[in-house]
Design a protein around this motif. Structure first.
Motif, PDB file in Angstrom:
ATOM      1  N   ASN A  39     107.793 -26.185  13.230  1.00 17.65           N
ATOM      2  CA  ASN A  39     108.351 -25.134  12.364  1.00 17.65           C
ATOM      3  C   ASN A  39     108.782 -25.653  10.989  1.00 17.65           C
ATOM      4  OD1 ASN A  39     107.906 -23.089  14.151  1.00 17.65           O
ATOM      5  ND2 ASN A  39     109.990 -23.045  14.967  1.00 17.65           N
ATOM      6  N   LYS A  40     109.402 -26.825  10.950  1.00 20.76           N
ATOM      7  CA  LYS A  40     109.852 -27.377   9.671  1.00 20.76           C
ATOM      8  C   LYS A  40     108.665 -27.663   8.765  1.00 20.76           C
ATOM      9  CE  LYS A  40     112.787 -30.937   7.606  1.00 20.76           C
ATOM     10  NZ  LYS A  40     113.697 -32.092   7.876  1.00 20.76           N
ATOM     11  N   LEU A  41     107.623 -28.255   9.334  1.00 20.27           N
ATOM     12  CA  LEU A  41     106.422 -28.549   8.548  1.00 20.27           C
ATOM     13  C   LEU A  41     105.762 -27.268   8.069  1.00 20.27           C
ATOM     14  CD1 LEU A  41     104.323 -30.519   7.457  1.00 20.27           C
ATOM     15  CD2 LEU A  41     103.174 -30.424   9.692  1.00 20.27           C
ATOM     16  N   ILE A  42     105.712 -26.249   8.934  1.00 22.50           N
ATOM     17  CA  ILE A  42     105.121 -24.970   8.554  1.00 22.50           C
ATOM     18  C   ILE A  42     105.887 -24.361   7.388  1.00 22.50           C
ATOM     19  CG2 ILE A  42     104.758 -22.577   9.298  1.00 22.50           C
ATOM     20  CD1 ILE A  42     104.122 -23.686  12.091  1.00 22.50           C
ATOM     21  N   ARG A  43     107.222 -24.415   7.444  1.00 25.32           N
ATOM     22  CA  ARG A  43     108.033 -23.872   6.352  1.00 25.32           C
ATOM     23  C   ARG A  43     107.769 -24.611   5.042  1.00 25.32           C
ATOM     24  NH1 ARG A  43     111.987 -23.197  10.470  1.00 25.32           N
ATOM     25  NH2 ARG A  43     112.918 -25.230   9.999  1.00 25.32           N
ATOM     26  N   ILE A  44     107.637 -25.943   5.126  1.00 23.62           N
ATOM     27  CA  ILE A  44     107.372 -26.737   3.923  1.00 23.62           C
ATOM     28  C   ILE A  44     106.016 -26.368   3.328  1.00 23.62           C
ATOM     29  CG2 ILE A  44     106.904 -29.069   3.074  1.00 23.62           C
ATOM     30  CD1 ILE A  44     108.992 -30.083   5.095  1.00 23.62           C
ATOM     31  N   VAL A  45     105.012 -26.261   4.194  1.00 23.74           N
ATOM     32  CA  VAL A  45     103.667 -25.898   3.731  1.00 23.74           C
ATOM     33  C   VAL A  45     103.686 -24.521   3.081  1.00 23.74           C
ATOM     34  CG1 VAL A  45     101.322 -25.323   4.488  1.00 23.74           C
ATOM     35  CG2 VAL A  45     102.461 -27.368   5.379  1.00 23.74           C
ATOM     36  N   CYS A  46     104.431 -23.593   3.672  1.00 25.72           N
ATOM     37  CA  CYS A  46     104.511 -22.237   3.121  1.00 25.72           C
ATOM     38  C   CYS A  46     105.178 -22.229   1.746  1.00 25.72           C
ATOM     39  CB  CYS A  46     105.272 -21.317   4.082  1.00 25.72           C
ATOM     40  SG  CYS A  46     104.366 -20.938   5.591  1.00 25.72           S
TER      41      CYS A  46
ATOM     42  N   VAL B 185     105.276 -24.806  -0.376  1.00 31.32           N
ATOM     43  CA  VAL B 185     104.338 -25.444  -1.304  1.00 31.32           C
ATOM     44  C   VAL B 185     103.238 -24.456  -1.699  1.00 31.32           C
ATOM     45  CG1 VAL B 185     102.591 -27.247  -1.540  1.00 31.32           C
ATOM     46  CG2 VAL B 185     104.799 -27.783  -0.492  1.00 31.32           C
ATOM     47  N   PHE B 186     102.707 -23.729  -0.717  1.00 24.77           N
ATOM     48  CA  PHE B 186     101.662 -22.741  -1.002  1.00 24.77           C
ATOM     49  C   PHE B 186     102.184 -21.661  -1.945  1.00 24.77           C
ATOM     50  CE2 PHE B 186     100.000 -18.505  -0.036  1.00 24.77           C
ATOM     51  CZ  PHE B 186      98.648 -18.694  -0.320  1.00 24.77           C
ATOM     52  N   ALA B 187     103.378 -21.138  -1.651  1.00 21.90           N
ATOM     53  CA  ALA B 187     103.944 -20.047  -2.441  1.00 21.90           C
ATOM     54  C   ALA B 187     104.087 -20.438  -3.903  1.00 21.90           C
ATOM     55  CB  ALA B 187     105.300 -19.633  -1.867  1.00 21.90           C
ATOM     56  N   TRP B 188     104.644 -21.621  -4.139  1.00 21.53           N
ATOM     57  CA  TRP B 188     104.908 -22.008  -5.524  1.00 21.53           C
ATOM     58  C   TRP B 188     103.691 -22.595  -6.214  1.00 21.53           C
ATOM     59  CZ3 TRP B 188     108.479 -19.750  -8.036  1.00 21.53           C
ATOM     60  CH2 TRP B 188     109.556 -19.200  -7.318  1.00 21.53           C
ATOM     61  N   ALA B 189     102.725 -23.078  -5.444  1.00 17.57           N
ATOM     62  CA  ALA B 189     101.449 -23.476  -6.044  1.00 17.57           C
ATOM     63  C   ALA B 189     100.747 -22.243  -6.620  1.00 17.57           C
ATOM     64  CB  ALA B 189     100.560 -24.164  -5.011  1.00 17.57           C
ATOM     65  N   ILE B 190     100.792 -21.138  -5.872  1.00 17.43           N
ATOM     66  CA  ILE B 190     100.196 -19.893  -6.355  1.00 17.43           C
ATOM     67  C   ILE B 190     100.959 -19.368  -7.570  1.00 17.43           C
ATOM     68  CG2 ILE B 190      99.801 -17.457  -5.809  1.00 17.43           C
ATOM     69  CD1 ILE B 190      97.804 -19.243  -4.457  1.00 17.43           C
ATOM     70  N   ALA B 191     102.277 -19.256  -7.447  1.00 10.00           N
ATOM     71  CA  ALA B 191     103.083 -18.685  -8.532  1.00 10.00           C
ATOM     72  C   ALA B 191     103.000 -19.531  -9.799  1.00 10.00           C
ATOM     73  CB  ALA B 191     104.531 -18.538  -8.084  1.00 10.00           C
ATOM     74  N   LEU B 192     103.182 -20.845  -9.662  1.00 11.73           N
ATOM     75  CA  LEU B 192     103.174 -21.711 -10.840  1.00 11.73           C
ATOM     76  C   LEU B 192     101.766 -21.874 -11.400  1.00 11.73           C
ATOM     77  CD1 LEU B 192     105.728 -24.444  -9.700  1.00 11.73           C
ATOM     78  CD2 LEU B 192     106.091 -22.523 -11.266  1.00 11.73           C
ATOM     79  N   GLY B 193     100.762 -21.752 -10.537  1.00 14.74           N
ATOM     80  CA  GLY B 193      99.381 -21.774 -11.034  1.00 14.74           C
ATOM     81  C   GLY B 193      99.125 -20.625 -11.988  1.00 14.74           C
ATOM     82  N   PHE B 194      99.559 -19.425 -11.612  1.00  9.16           N
ATOM     83  CA  PHE B 194      99.411 -18.270 -12.499  1.00  9.16           C
ATOM     84  C   PHE B 194     100.305 -18.411 -13.739  1.00  9.16           C
ATOM     85  CE2 PHE B 194      97.857 -15.906  -8.666  1.00  9.16           C
ATOM     86  CZ  PHE B 194      96.644 -15.503  -9.200  1.00  9.16           C
ATOM     87  N   ILE B 195     101.539 -18.883 -13.547  1.00  9.17           N
ATOM     88  CA  ILE B 195     102.454 -19.023 -14.683  1.00  9.17           C
ATOM     89  C   ILE B 195     101.910 -20.008 -15.715  1.00  9.17           C
ATOM     90  CG2 ILE B 195     104.730 -19.914 -15.345  1.00  9.17           C
ATOM     91  CD1 ILE B 195     105.837 -18.673 -12.778  1.00  9.17           C
ATOM     92  N   SER B 196     101.244 -21.055 -15.246  1.00 10.37           N
ATOM     93  CA  SER B 196     100.698 -22.039 -16.184  1.00 10.37           C
ATOM     94  C   SER B 196      99.706 -21.403 -17.153  1.00 10.37           C
ATOM     95  CB  SER B 196     100.012 -23.179 -15.417  1.00 10.37           C
ATOM     96  OG  SER B 196      98.772 -22.759 -14.861  1.00 10.37           O
ATOM     97  N   LEU B 197      99.011 -20.365 -16.694  1.00 12.69           N
ATOM     98  CA  LEU B 197      98.022 -19.703 -17.541  1.00 12.69           C
ATOM     99  C   LEU B 197      98.679 -18.923 -18.677  1.00 12.69           C
ATOM    100  CD1 LEU B 197      95.687 -18.376 -14.702  1.00 12.69           C
ATOM    101  CD2 LEU B 197      95.306 -20.371 -16.161  1.00 12.69           C
ATOM    102  N   LEU B 198      99.942 -18.566 -18.504  1.00  7.33           N
ATOM    103  CA  LEU B 198     100.639 -17.809 -19.541  1.00  7.33           C
ATOM    104  C   LEU B 198     100.902 -18.665 -20.777  1.00  7.33           C
ATOM    105  CD1 LEU B 198     103.372 -16.001 -17.395  1.00  7.33           C
ATOM    106  CD2 LEU B 198     101.087 -15.187 -17.989  1.00  7.33           C
ATOM    107  N   PHE B 199     101.017 -19.969 -20.577  1.00  5.18           N
ATOM    108  CA  PHE B 199     101.411 -20.845 -21.665  1.00  5.18           C
ATOM    109  C   PHE B 199     100.317 -21.827 -22.056  1.00  5.18           C
ATOM    110  CE2 PHE B 199     105.100 -19.561 -19.182  1.00  5.18           C
ATOM    111  CZ  PHE B 199     105.837 -18.914 -20.161  1.00  5.18           C
ATOM    112  N   PHE B 200      99.146 -21.658 -21.449  1.00  7.42           N
ATOM    113  CA  PHE B 200      98.024 -22.523 -21.808  1.00  7.42           C
ATOM    114  C   PHE B 200      97.461 -22.074 -23.148  1.00  7.42           C
ATOM    115  CE2 PHE B 200      93.380 -23.386 -21.602  1.00  7.42           C
ATOM    116  CZ  PHE B 200      93.449 -24.773 -21.666  1.00  7.42           C
TER     117      PHE B 200
END
Length: 229
Positions: free
Chosen positions: A196-203, A205-220
Protein backbone atom coordinates in the motif's frame (compact mmCIF):
# COMPACT_ATOMS: atom_id res chain seq x y z
CA UNK A 1 -31.79 -8.58 -21.93
CA UNK A 2 -31.16 -11.56 -19.62
CA UNK A 3 -28.96 -10.72 -16.66
CA UNK A 4 -29.08 -6.95 -17.21
CA UNK A 5 -31.43 -6.37 -14.27
CA UNK A 6 -28.96 -7.35 -11.53
CA UNK A 7 -26.26 -5.25 -13.22
CA UNK A 8 -28.51 -2.18 -13.26
CA UNK A 9 -29.43 -2.83 -9.62
CA UNK A 10 -25.74 -3.00 -8.61
CA UNK A 11 -25.00 0.23 -10.49
CA UNK A 12 -27.73 1.90 -8.45
CA UNK A 13 -25.95 1.12 -5.19
CA UNK A 14 -23.23 3.16 -3.52
CA UNK A 15 -20.65 0.39 -3.92
CA UNK A 16 -21.54 -0.16 -7.59
CA UNK A 17 -21.30 3.54 -8.37
CA UNK A 18 -17.95 3.80 -6.60
CA UNK A 19 -16.62 0.95 -8.72
CA UNK A 20 -17.82 2.69 -11.87
CA UNK A 21 -16.32 5.97 -10.69
CA UNK A 22 -12.98 4.23 -10.15
CA UNK A 23 -13.07 2.69 -13.64
CA UNK A 24 -14.05 5.91 -15.38
CA UNK A 25 -11.41 7.81 -13.40
CA UNK A 26 -8.64 5.41 -14.43
CA UNK A 27 -9.83 5.55 -18.04
CA UNK A 28 -9.55 9.36 -17.90
CA UNK A 29 -6.04 8.95 -16.49
CA UNK A 30 -5.19 6.95 -19.61
CA UNK A 31 -6.42 9.86 -21.72
CA UNK A 32 -4.30 12.31 -19.71
CA UNK A 33 -1.18 10.23 -20.37
CA UNK A 34 -1.87 10.16 -24.12
CA UNK A 35 -2.79 13.87 -24.20
CA UNK A 36 0.34 14.90 -22.32
CA UNK A 37 2.51 12.74 -24.58
CA UNK A 38 1.08 14.55 -27.61
CA UNK A 39 1.44 17.99 -26.05
CA UNK A 40 5.07 17.35 -25.12
CA UNK A 41 5.78 17.40 -28.85
CA UNK A 42 5.61 21.18 -28.47
CA UNK A 43 9.18 20.84 -27.21
CA UNK A 44 10.14 19.12 -30.49
CA UNK A 45 9.15 22.17 -32.51
CA UNK A 46 6.43 23.46 -34.78
CA UNK A 47 6.78 20.95 -37.60
CA UNK A 48 6.63 17.87 -35.40
CA UNK A 49 3.72 19.17 -33.35
CA UNK A 50 1.67 20.23 -36.38
CA UNK A 51 2.34 16.90 -38.10
CA UNK A 52 1.01 15.15 -35.00
CA UNK A 53 -2.08 17.39 -35.01
CA UNK A 54 -2.67 16.74 -38.72
CA UNK A 55 -2.51 12.98 -38.17
CA UNK A 56 -5.16 13.28 -35.46
CA UNK A 57 -7.42 15.44 -37.63
CA UNK A 58 -7.03 13.02 -40.54
CA UNK A 59 -8.85 10.39 -38.47
CA UNK A 60 -12.06 12.33 -39.14
CA UNK A 61 -15.14 10.53 -37.79
CA UNK A 62 -12.97 8.25 -35.65
CA UNK A 63 -11.57 11.28 -33.84
CA UNK A 64 -15.03 12.80 -33.39
CA UNK A 65 -16.31 9.51 -32.01
CA UNK A 66 -13.39 9.33 -29.59
CA UNK A 67 -14.01 12.91 -28.45
CA UNK A 68 -17.73 12.25 -27.88
CA UNK A 69 -16.88 9.06 -25.97
CA UNK A 70 -14.32 10.91 -23.88
CA UNK A 71 -16.80 13.66 -23.05
CA UNK A 72 -19.40 11.05 -22.07
CA UNK A 73 -16.82 9.36 -19.86
CA UNK A 74 -16.01 12.67 -18.18
CA UNK A 75 -19.68 13.52 -17.53
CA UNK A 76 -20.30 9.99 -16.23
CA UNK A 77 -17.40 10.38 -13.80
CA UNK A 78 -18.74 13.72 -12.55
CA UNK A 79 -22.29 12.35 -12.24
CA UNK A 80 -21.08 9.33 -10.30
CA UNK A 81 -19.02 11.55 -7.98
CA UNK A 82 -22.02 13.77 -7.23
CA UNK A 83 -24.30 10.75 -6.77
CA UNK A 84 -21.97 8.91 -4.38
CA UNK A 85 -21.38 12.11 -2.42
CA UNK A 86 -25.14 12.56 -2.04
CA UNK A 87 -25.54 8.91 -0.99
CA UNK A 88 -22.81 9.27 1.62
CA UNK A 89 -24.42 12.43 2.98
CA UNK A 90 -27.81 10.73 3.29
CA UNK A 91 -26.21 7.71 4.98
CA UNK A 92 -24.46 9.91 7.54
CA UNK A 93 -27.67 11.75 8.28
CA UNK A 94 -29.58 8.51 8.66
CA UNK A 95 -27.04 6.80 10.88
CA UNK A 96 -24.67 9.40 12.23
CA UNK A 97 -23.30 7.16 14.95
CA UNK A 98 -22.01 4.57 12.50
CA UNK A 99 -18.47 4.94 11.24
CA UNK A 100 -17.72 4.94 7.50
CA UNK A 101 -17.65 1.47 6.03
CA UNK A 102 -14.60 -0.01 4.41
CA UNK A 103 -16.12 0.72 0.99
CA UNK A 104 -16.67 4.38 1.84
CA UNK A 105 -13.10 4.83 3.03
CA UNK A 106 -11.42 3.48 -0.08
CA UNK A 107 -13.02 5.96 -2.46
CA UNK A 108 -11.90 9.10 -0.69
CA UNK A 109 -9.35 7.93 1.82
CA UNK A 110 -7.43 10.11 4.17
CA UNK A 111 -9.97 12.47 5.70
CA UNK A 112 -8.84 15.65 3.98
CA UNK A 113 -8.97 13.95 0.60
CA UNK A 114 -12.75 13.82 0.74
CA UNK A 115 -12.84 17.57 1.30
CA UNK A 116 -10.80 18.25 -1.84
CA UNK A 117 -12.01 15.68 -4.37
CA UNK A 118 -15.29 17.37 -5.28
CA UNK A 119 -14.00 21.00 -5.37
CA UNK A 120 -10.97 20.07 -7.48
CA UNK A 121 -13.18 17.95 -9.74
CA UNK A 122 -15.46 20.92 -10.37
CA UNK A 123 -12.41 23.13 -10.94
CA UNK A 124 -11.15 20.68 -13.56
CA UNK A 125 -14.58 20.73 -15.22
CA UNK A 126 -14.58 24.54 -15.50
CA UNK A 127 -11.03 24.41 -16.85
CA UNK A 128 -12.02 21.79 -19.42
CA UNK A 129 -14.82 24.01 -20.72
CA UNK A 130 -12.41 26.95 -21.07
CA UNK A 131 -9.73 24.75 -22.62
CA UNK A 132 -12.09 23.36 -25.27
CA UNK A 133 -13.40 26.86 -25.99
CA UNK A 134 -9.83 28.08 -26.53
CA UNK A 135 -8.21 25.17 -28.31
CA UNK A 136 -11.03 23.59 -30.31
CA UNK A 137 -13.55 26.33 -30.99
CA UNK A 138 -11.24 29.37 -30.80
CA UNK A 139 -13.97 31.46 -29.17
CA UNK A 140 -11.55 34.33 -28.70
CA UNK A 141 -11.05 34.54 -32.45
CA UNK A 142 -7.28 34.25 -32.30
CA UNK A 143 -5.34 34.61 -35.50
CA UNK A 144 -4.05 31.13 -36.28
CA UNK A 145 -6.81 28.70 -35.29
CA UNK A 146 -6.47 25.21 -36.73
CA UNK A 147 -4.32 26.30 -39.67
CA UNK A 148 -1.26 26.31 -37.40
CA UNK A 149 -2.03 24.63 -34.10
CA UNK A 150 1.48 25.20 -32.75
CA UNK A 151 1.18 28.96 -33.28
CA UNK A 152 -2.36 28.87 -31.89
CA UNK A 153 -1.25 27.18 -28.65
CA UNK A 154 1.57 29.70 -28.32
CA UNK A 155 -0.88 32.56 -28.82
CA UNK A 156 -3.38 31.20 -26.29
CA UNK A 157 -0.72 30.78 -23.63
CA UNK A 158 0.94 34.12 -24.29
CA UNK A 159 -1.86 35.72 -22.24
CA UNK A 160 -0.66 36.07 -18.60
CA UNK A 161 -4.21 35.62 -17.27
CA UNK A 162 -4.58 32.39 -19.24
CA UNK A 163 -1.29 31.14 -17.80
CA UNK A 164 -2.47 31.79 -14.23
CA UNK A 165 -5.91 30.21 -14.79
CA UNK A 166 -4.39 27.14 -16.45
CA UNK A 167 -1.75 26.80 -13.72
CA UNK A 168 -4.33 26.95 -10.91
CA UNK A 169 -6.52 24.37 -12.63
CA UNK A 170 -3.58 22.05 -13.27
CA UNK A 171 -2.50 22.27 -9.63
CA UNK A 172 -6.06 21.26 -8.80
CA UNK A 173 -5.64 18.34 -11.19
CA UNK A 174 -2.52 17.25 -9.30
CA UNK A 175 -4.37 17.33 -5.97
CA UNK A 176 -7.34 15.47 -7.47
CA UNK A 177 -5.17 12.73 -8.98
CA UNK A 178 -3.06 12.37 -5.84
CA UNK A 179 -6.07 11.11 -3.90
CA UNK A 180 -8.21 9.82 -6.74
CA UNK A 181 -5.82 7.33 -8.34
CA UNK A 182 -4.85 5.57 -5.10
CA UNK A 183 -8.50 5.52 -4.01
CA UNK A 184 -9.52 4.00 -7.34
CA UNK A 185 -6.99 1.20 -6.91
CA UNK A 186 -8.25 0.49 -3.41
CA UNK A 187 -11.86 0.49 -4.60
CA UNK A 188 -10.97 -2.10 -7.22
CA UNK A 189 -9.34 -4.27 -4.57
CA UNK A 190 -5.73 -3.48 -5.55
CA UNK A 191 -4.59 -3.22 -1.97
CA UNK A 192 -2.20 -5.12 0.27
CA UNK A 193 -0.58 -4.13 3.55
CA UNK A 194 2.84 -4.91 2.11
CA UNK A 195 2.39 -2.79 -1.02
CA UNK A 196 0.00 0.00 0.00
CA UNK A 197 2.77 2.49 0.83
CA UNK A 198 4.51 1.87 -2.48
CA UNK A 199 1.20 2.15 -4.35
CA UNK A 200 0.51 5.51 -2.68
CA UNK A 201 3.99 6.77 -3.61
CA UNK A 202 3.57 5.66 -7.23
CA UNK A 203 0.17 7.36 -7.37
CA UNK A 204 1.60 10.62 -6.02
CA UNK A 205 4.49 10.51 -8.50
CA UNK A 206 2.07 9.79 -11.36
CA UNK A 207 -0.31 12.58 -10.30
CA UNK A 208 2.34 15.27 -10.15
CA UNK A 209 4.20 14.03 -13.22
CA UNK A 210 0.98 14.62 -15.16
CA UNK A 211 0.18 17.97 -13.53
CA UNK A 212 3.71 19.38 -13.69
CA UNK A 213 4.16 18.04 -17.22
CA UNK A 214 1.22 20.14 -18.38
CA UNK A 215 2.28 23.12 -16.24
CA UNK A 216 5.75 23.09 -17.81
CA UNK A 217 4.13 23.76 -21.19
CA UNK A 218 2.65 27.00 -19.87
CA UNK A 219 6.08 28.52 -19.35
CA UNK A 220 8.03 26.93 -22.17
CA UNK A 221 9.33 29.51 -24.63
CA UNK A 222 8.21 28.18 -28.00
CA UNK A 223 10.35 29.04 -30.95
CA UNK A 224 9.25 31.23 -33.87
CA UNK A 225 6.93 29.69 -36.48
CA UNK A 226 8.89 27.57 -38.94
CA UNK A 227 6.54 28.60 -41.77
CA UNK A 228 7.42 32.29 -41.49
CA UNK A 229 8.87 33.75 -44.67
Amino acid sequence: MPGIGPLVKVCGTSVGQKLLMALTGLALCGFLVAHLAGNLLLYAGEQQFNEYAEKLHSLGPVLWGAEVGLLALFFAHIGLALSTAAMSKRARRKSYEEKATKQDNVVMSGGGAANWMLPTGLLIFVFLVLHIADMKFNVRGLEHGEENLYAHVKQVLSNPIAKVVYAIALLGLGVHLTHGVSSAFQTLGISHSRWNKLIRIVCVVFAWAIALGFISLLFFSYGPPATAG
